[in-house]
Structure formats: C-alpha cells, structure tokens
Write a protein that holds these residues in place. Structure first.
Motif, PDB file in Angstrom:
ATOM      1  N   SER A  83       0.875  -1.064  -0.235  1.00 11.58           N
ATOM      2  CA  SER A  83      -0.044  -0.431  -0.441  1.00 11.58           C
ATOM      3  C   SER A  83       0.986   1.279   0.050  1.00 11.58           C
ATOM      4  CB  SER A  83      -0.966  -0.031   1.112  1.00 11.58           C
ATOM      5  OG  SER A  83      -1.407   1.153   1.195  1.00 11.58           O
ATOM      6  N   SER A  84       0.715   1.791  -1.162  1.00 11.02           N
ATOM      7  CA  SER A  84       1.276   3.134  -1.148  1.00 11.02           C
ATOM      8  C   SER A  84       1.303   4.198   0.029  1.00 11.02           C
ATOM      9  CB  SER A  84       1.471   3.630  -2.711  1.00 11.02           C
ATOM     10  OG  SER A  84      -0.050   4.105  -3.058  1.00 11.02           O
ATOM     11  N   ALA A  85      -0.277   4.144   0.266  1.00  6.77           N
ATOM     12  CA  ALA A  85      -0.953   5.725   0.971  1.00  6.77           C
ATOM     13  C   ALA A  85      -0.977   5.278   2.201  1.00  6.77           C
ATOM     14  CB  ALA A  85      -2.538   5.129   1.192  1.00  6.77           C
ATOM     15  N   LEU A  86      -0.844   3.164   2.213  1.00  6.16           N
ATOM     16  CA  LEU A  86       0.077   3.575   4.160  1.00  6.16           C
ATOM     17  C   LEU A  86       1.611   4.086   4.351  1.00  6.16           C
ATOM     18  CD1 LEU A  86      -0.521   2.354   7.357  1.00  6.16           C
ATOM     19  CD2 LEU A  86       0.408  -0.383   6.362  1.00  6.16           C
ATOM     20  N   ARG A  87       2.534   3.500   3.255  1.00  4.67           N
ATOM     21  CA  ARG A  87       3.504   3.951   3.397  1.00  4.67           C
ATOM     22  C   ARG A  87       3.576   5.111   3.754  1.00  4.67           C
ATOM     23  NH1 ARG A  87       4.553   0.717  -1.037  1.00  4.67           N
ATOM     24  NH2 ARG A  87       4.705   2.030  -2.428  1.00  4.67           N
ATOM     25  N   ALA A  88       2.617   6.345   2.562  1.00  5.00           N
ATOM     26  CA  ALA A  88       2.975   7.389   3.081  1.00  5.00           C
ATOM     27  C   ALA A  88       2.850   8.102   4.380  1.00  5.00           C
ATOM     28  CB  ALA A  88       2.593   7.934   1.781  1.00  5.00           C
ATOM     29  N   TRP A  89       1.481   7.109   4.785  1.00  5.20           N
ATOM     30  CA  TRP A  89       1.097   7.387   6.170  1.00  5.20           C
ATOM     31  C   TRP A  89       2.291   7.574   7.235  1.00  5.20           C
ATOM     32  CZ3 TRP A  89      -1.760   4.690  10.034  1.00  5.20           C
ATOM     33  CH2 TRP A  89      -1.839   5.763  11.246  1.00  5.20           C
ATOM     34  N   VAL A  90       2.764   6.566   6.829  1.00  5.72           N
ATOM     35  CA  VAL A  90       4.076   5.651   7.985  1.00  5.72           C
ATOM     36  C   VAL A  90       5.349   7.301   7.319  1.00  5.72           C
ATOM     37  CG1 VAL A  90       5.665   4.479   8.702  1.00  5.72           C
ATOM     38  CG2 VAL A  90       3.144   3.201   8.039  1.00  5.72           C
ATOM     39  N   VAL A  91       5.261   7.514   6.512  1.00  6.19           N
ATOM     40  CA  VAL A  91       6.351   8.046   6.848  1.00  6.19           C
ATOM     41  C   VAL A  91       6.174   9.650   7.805  1.00  6.19           C
ATOM     42  CG1 VAL A  91       7.750  10.103   5.263  1.00  6.19           C
ATOM     43  CG2 VAL A  91       7.700   7.775   4.523  1.00  6.19           C
ATOM     44  N   GLU A  92       4.876  10.368   6.670  1.00  8.80           N
ATOM     45  CA  GLU A  92       4.717  11.479   7.447  1.00  8.80           C
ATOM     46  C   GLU A  92       3.650  11.419   9.092  1.00  8.80           C
ATOM     47  OE1 GLU A  92       3.996  15.130   7.332  1.00  8.80           O
ATOM     48  OE2 GLU A  92       4.457  14.382   5.976  1.00  8.80           O
ATOM     49  N   SER A  93       3.566   9.965   9.420  1.00 11.21           N
ATOM     50  CA  SER A  93       3.701  10.274  10.667  1.00 11.21           C
ATOM     51  C   SER A  93       4.912   9.496  11.660  1.00 11.21           C
ATOM     52  CB  SER A  93       2.915   9.086  11.392  1.00 11.21           C
ATOM     53  OG  SER A  93       1.607   8.763  10.974  1.00 11.21           O
ATOM     54  N   ASN A  94       6.380   9.585  11.432  1.00  7.10           N
ATOM     55  CA  ASN A  94       7.513   9.242  11.765  1.00  7.10           C
ATOM     56  C   ASN A  94       8.323  10.675  11.483  1.00  7.10           C
ATOM     57  OD1 ASN A  94       7.478   6.152  12.433  1.00  7.10           O
ATOM     58  ND2 ASN A  94       8.331   6.012  10.900  1.00  7.10           N
TER      59      ASN A  94
END
Length: 116
Positions: A83-94
């Motif tokens: 999931s590219s959406a999840l990947r982006a959310w993880v990066v942003e959350s971190n």
C-alpha cells in the motif's frame, strides 16, 4: 511493563482492533504514569494497516485526544509493500511527535531521547 515513561505491551495477547482496545491501553498508560504506549505490530489486527477501514484513524485519534504517544513496534513491511497510501502515512507519522513506527524498542528510546 513500564519502561522510562513507556507502557510496553506484551507481544502476545489479544489483537487490537476496536476503539475500546485503544481506550483500555490509554487507561493502563494513565494508571502507570506513561506518556507513550509501545504496541507490537503483531498485536494489531490487519485492519489497522488497511487505511480505508478507519481502524488506525480511530485508534490514533483516541491517543491524540488523551495526549499520549503511540509507537507501533516491529516489521510492517508486508503492509507497506502492498500500500503506497500506508507507506506515505508511515513516513508522515514518523515526522511528527504523536505516532511513530519503529523497528524495535531501542529505536523508540533513541527517538524519544532525541526529542527531549
């Protein structure tokens, strides 16, 4: 277990999926004076990692309301690879200070000490 202001959840135990599960963790954290809760990735229901289910949003929102940090600890690559959406959310959350995805408790400790 409480470790330097972090309530560390055991890796075995019931899978966490409901808002009630988040509230139980929050109550346990307050009861022990923790400012962060470290949740092993394997304790989270797979729905947490499927953003369209809303499970992650509900849980994270509860932690934000109570001003507690939440750290997801462990390998979630099988979900981020899918999931590219999840990947982006993880990066942003971190990048923030509320929700972190970390490899292990050592990384969490390093991030917390860098932020103090």
């Amino acid at each position: 277990m409480l470790d330097d202001g972090v309530l560390v959840c055991e890796p075995d135990g019931p899978r966490l999926r409901q808002e009630r599960d988040a509230l139980d963790l929050i109550g346990a954290a307050f009861g022990r004076g923790a400012r962060w809760v470290a949740v092993p990735a394997e304790r989270l229901h797979d729905d947490f990692f499927v953003l369209r289910t809303g499970v992650a949003g509900e849980m994270v929102q509860k932690f934000a309301q109570y001003r507690l940090g939440m750290a997801i600890v462990g390998d979630i690559s099988r979900f981020t690879d899918a999931s590219s959406a999840l990947r982006a959310w993880v990066v942003e959350s971190n990048r923030g200070g509320q929700l972190w995805f970390v490899r292990d408790l050592e990384e969490l400790a390093e991030r917390r000490s860098a932020g103090d």
